[in-house]
Scaffold this active site. Sequence first.
Site, PDB file in Angstrom:
ATOM      1  N   HIS A  73       0.834  -1.200   0.000  1.00 35.50           N
ATOM      2  CA  HIS A  73       0.000   0.000   0.000  1.00 35.50           C
ATOM      3  C   HIS A  73       0.872   1.255   0.000  1.00 35.50           C
ATOM      4  O   HIS A  73       0.592   2.215  -0.721  1.00 35.50           O
ATOM      5  CB  HIS A  73      -0.920   0.003   1.222  1.00 35.50           C
TER       6      HIS A  73
ATOM      7  N   HIS B 160       1.523  -3.372   9.220  1.00 35.71           N
ATOM      8  CA  HIS B 160       2.939  -3.392   8.850  1.00 35.71           C
ATOM      9  C   HIS B 160       3.780  -2.796   9.967  1.00 35.71           C
ATOM     10  O   HIS B 160       3.286  -2.103  10.860  1.00 35.71           O
ATOM     11  CB  HIS B 160       3.176  -2.591   7.566  1.00 35.71           C
TER      12      HIS B 160
END
Length: 236
Positions: free
Chosen positions: A146, A211
């Site tokens: 992303h 993440h």
Amino acid sequence: MEPTPPAKSTTPPPPPPPPLLRRLVAIDTKLSQQIHILAKPFLPHFLLLLLELSADFRLFFPVALSLLAAPLLSPGPGPNPNPNPNPNSSPIQLLRPFLSPLLLGLLLDLALIGLIKFTVRRARPVYNKNMSVAVSVDHFSFPSGHASRVCFVAALFYLSADALLHLRSTSPAVERWIGADQDNKAVSVLVSVVWAWAAATSISRILLGRHFVSDVFAGACLGVVEGVVAFHFLRF
């Protein structure tokens, strides 16, 4: 007759990472978890999930492809505001320096992220397994796809911002918006909005626990490099 026990694997285990790398990974993991824990009570989950969805490849690529083929971008009947019409000055031709490297760059980003993730095979954070996600994700964490995708789009948009200025002679709507803007402030604001979206989406990956900090930082750097490469080499 007793069954034969399965043969033991003779493949040696992978060597442990160097001590310095283990230390850096531990710091990265702890820092990322602390950021997630501190921000969790204040997280606007709905907004962060919208950011996650807005940067997903399965949504972004079809939208970009449809823009490239959109009939509304084709020159239509009616008076031409340009007194010196040029057959190569249609909106689709003027946007091609942005749309064509956008599509090819998204494919490049998908390939690079998949290759790096398969090579590194870093597991995602374990402290947020049960949280619902806007879209299904893979099991590997490094780097953040992303973050690379949104920073790629922002970098490419920044480099291609001049294409919007050239649309004023072919689109009355754009002419009304930026026609009187001699200092190009409207375009600068639009570029700033895209960068703000990229930054917010990247940070949300850490806040949501998707993440680690290093994943997002590496993904963002990769995305900027992809934007430069796409702008200079992936036009058609």
